[in-house]
Enzyme design. Structure first.
Site, short mmCIF file in Angstrom:
data_model
loop_
_atom_site.label_atom_id
_atom_site.label_comp_id
_atom_site.label_asym_id
_atom_site.label_seq_id
_atom_site.Cartn_x
_atom_site.Cartn_y
_atom_site.Cartn_z
N ARG A 95 22.00 14.47 76.71
CA ARG A 95 21.97 15.10 77.93
C ARG A 95 20.82 14.28 78.66
NH1 ARG A 95 23.90 18.52 81.94
NH2 ARG A 95 22.41 20.32 82.53
N THR A 376 32.55 17.62 85.06
CA THR A 376 32.56 17.53 83.63
C THR A 376 33.89 17.06 83.04
OG1 THR A 376 30.78 19.01 83.59
CG2 THR A 376 31.94 18.90 81.59
N THR A 394 29.60 14.66 81.39
CA THR A 394 29.55 14.97 82.86
C THR A 394 28.83 14.15 83.64
OG1 THR A 394 29.53 16.89 84.40
CG2 THR A 394 27.59 16.73 82.61
N ASN A 396 28.13 15.84 86.64
CA ASN A 396 27.77 17.14 87.00
C ASN A 396 28.75 17.57 88.44
OD1 ASN A 396 26.44 19.63 87.63
ND2 ASN A 396 25.01 18.95 89.07
N ASP A 418 20.81 21.18 87.91
CA ASP A 418 20.95 22.14 86.78
C ASP A 418 19.57 22.82 86.18
OD1 ASP A 418 23.63 22.14 86.60
OD2 ASP A 418 23.93 21.09 84.76
N SER A 447 22.35 23.58 80.61
CA SER A 447 23.87 23.08 80.63
C SER A 447 24.60 24.55 80.13
CB SER A 447 24.30 22.02 79.79
OG SER A 447 25.68 21.75 79.83
N SER A 448 25.94 24.51 80.54
CA SER A 448 26.90 25.49 80.33
C SER A 448 27.81 24.63 79.31
CB SER A 448 27.51 26.09 81.33
OG SER A 448 26.79 27.13 82.14
N GLY A 468 34.11 22.78 83.65
CA GLY A 468 34.03 23.84 84.67
C GLY A 468 32.68 24.70 85.00
N GLY A 469 31.51 23.84 84.89
CA GLY A 469 30.61 24.53 85.32
C GLY A 469 30.00 25.96 84.66
#
Length: 565
Positions: A95, A376, A394, A396, A418, A447-448, A468-469
């Protein structure tokens, strides 16, 4: 046995009369990505004797060329790796990180309010990229040893140098007003995608010589070619010019991490997913725990009762996300408590099976937690030895921050959006954040992303993930539920209409395809239901009990491809 067509699975996944989609089938190995040319790169690496990790590294670099809206070397992500021989699964965290000069109020304007311009479109939005370092760590620690690092980067070099075929999706994205306005206004973006003042058309061959040169340097010299020297200097110069605070020391000091996966069980499967700073694994396991006692035999796929159960569980999970989740190197995230079966049962007891609970009445309650001793794209790969990779990475937003490192041929991320710019204020995806995800120097934003691997009796059963955020977690949840408790083949499990609720704002987002009767029943329960655009682009592989591989690329994003031998 080279198979590139969809046929009826020969074992566990039997297509019923109600299923309209069939997966791609293979006997030895499978690669599923959002872009066909990158899928072919991964398959070729497996044919040359590489393992799933080798193929993942090659795919990661290839997507940086052929899927520039999300594939990247200017961003970061997460990789789950399962090694069959030792029976080991690890989580690689690459990340992005905040620069050392970042501070808590960096995204506030002069009135003390959160500034979207600062957190999304300025140099302050750019996190220290992690992709190159993360892919190298995966190669060094978990690669086969049969191929050299340069062998894995070489296909991407060729695609960038000689040109790749522009997909209809990429052509359409580059022509869209918002993207074109941002990229064409940047000298680097214009040189990459609007060389003659116009974007390429679908079917054109697009060469990216500056990116090819950067990739060649990475192939020859490893991560040092990116985090030091001319490329690093170009990143810092670009970010600084746009008001950011990144330094050469920030780049030189970046390190990816190997973390312990989040672990859970569900209906006889072992669930392995990404730990913080991703919230994905924690809340996926939490949701599966809440739903596990559900009488799935009486709840049909996308029935009103099934959607109600998922939505009510999601409200509690996303409320917890806003309070507890952040970078575990900076805050104490109560992972074991959040994924405990007892905690899930305490939530399930609060859910009314016949009526919606307003989100205003739901909030994270630390007193109920057990005591403990925080744009992503996705690809999935399984090799012939049973090794697997689930990788989500990603920039973003689509095409990231909208500007690129000068002369280096790639776009930069705007991942620092984020963070919680101001606790309690939603980010671009409407997610509420709290103190645990406040901005701090060298911290990784929450993050998701939810790259996930399911094991059955110790062997890989399902590999999945999605972009997909904020909707990534619920997308992965539904792919898993559809493929397991609803017993759909992986193609139908992927294509089925999706729903989403994230606590706030308090409404169910659904895709087209949910019946009007179902919507009516949900509204009678007290839900606000809104039909909106498609969600996610899952790339998944399921393994039958006989070892046959079934792959599916989400039809929501045309251009993806499942390929195998």
């Amino acid at each position: 046995m080279s198979i590139g067509l969809a046929v009826t699975p020969a074992s566990a996944q039997i297509i019923t009369q109600g299923e309209r989609f069939a997966p791609v089938v293979a006997e030895r190995h499978m690669v599923v990505t959002q872009e066909a040319q990158a899928s072919a790169v991964g398959r070729d690496i497996l044919r040359q004797g590489g393992n799933a990790v080798d193929a993942a590294v090659a795919v990661g670099f290839a997507l940086a060329v052929t899927l520039p809206r999300a594939g990247n070397i200017g961003g970061g992500g997460f990789m789950m790796v399962h090694r069959a021989a030792p029976g080991e699964t690890v989580a690689i965290d690459y990340r992005e990180m905040a620069p050392a000069a970042a501070e808590r109020d960096i995204f506030l304007d002069e009135t003390g309010e959160a500034s979207a311009e600062k957190s999304r479109w300025s140099g302050l939005a750019v996190g220290v990229p992690g992709t190159v370092a993360g892919l190298f760590l995966a190669y060094e620690n978990y690669g086969s040893g049969a191929l050299e690092w340069a062998d894995l980067v070489a296909p991407a070099v060729g695609l960038a140098r000689d040109g790749f075929i522009v997909s209809p999706e990429l052509a359409g994205a580059l022509r869209s007003d918002g993207v074109r306005e941002r990229l064409a206004a940047d000298a680097e973006g214009a040189s990459l995608f609007y060389a003659n003042g116009e974007p390429p058309a679908a079917g054109d061959t697009l060469a990216l010589p500056a990116l090819a040169a950067t990739l060649e340097a990475i192939a020859e010299n490893g991560p040092a070619a990116f985090y030091e020297g001319p490329v690093a200097e170009a990143i810092v110069a670009t970010v600084t010019e746009r008001g950011g605070r990144m330094t050469l020391d920030d780049l030189a000091g970046y390190e990816p991490l190997v973390r312990e996966p989040v672990r859970g069980t569900f209906k006889g499967y072992e669930v392995l997913s990404m730990p913080p700073p991703s919230s994905g694994g924690v809340h996926l396991v939490q949701l599966l725990n809440i739903l596990e006692p559900t009488h799935f035999g009486t709840f049909g796929l996308n029935s009103a009762d099934m959607i109600h159960a998922m939505v009510e569980a999601s409200k509690y999970a996303y409320a917890d996300r806003a309070v507890y989740l952040g970078d575990p190197d900076f805050v104490l995230v109560p992972i074991e408590a959040l994924v405990s079966k007892d905690y899930a049962l305490s939530i399930a007891d609060k859910i009314d099976p016949d009526a919606a609970t307003p989100s205003s009445e739901i909030a994270a309650d630390p007193a109920t937690l057990p005591v403990e001793s925080n744009e992503t794209t996705h690809f999935s790969i399984v090799d012939g030895d049973g090794n697997a990779v689930s990788n989500t990475y990603t920039l973003n937003f689509s095409f990231g921050v909208g500007f690129g490192a000068k002369g280096a041929g790639f776009l930069l991320n705007n991942e620092l959006d984020d963070f919680s710019a101001k606790p309690g204020v939603p980010n671009a995806y409407g997610l509420i954040g709290g103190e645990a995800n406040a901005v701090e120097p060298r911290k990784r934003p929450l993050s998701s992303m939810t790259p996930t691997i399911l094991l059955k009796d110790g062997a890989v059963s399902l590999v999945t993930g999605s972009p997909g955020g904020s909707r990534i977690i619920t997308t992965v949840l539904q792919v898993i539920l559809n493929a397991t408790v609803h017993e759909r083949n992986i193609a139908t499990a992927t294509a089925a209409p999706r729903v989403h609720h994230q606590w706030l704002p308090d409404y169910i987002r659904i895709e087209e395809g949910i019946s009007h009767d179902t919507i009516r029943l949900l509204e009678e329960m007290g839900h606000d239901v809104r039909v909106e655009s498609a969600m996610g682009a899952a790339q998944s592989i399921q393994v039958g009990s006989d070892g046959i591989l079934y792959g599916a690329s989400d039809p929501r994003r045309p251009g993806g491809l499942a390929v195998g031998d």
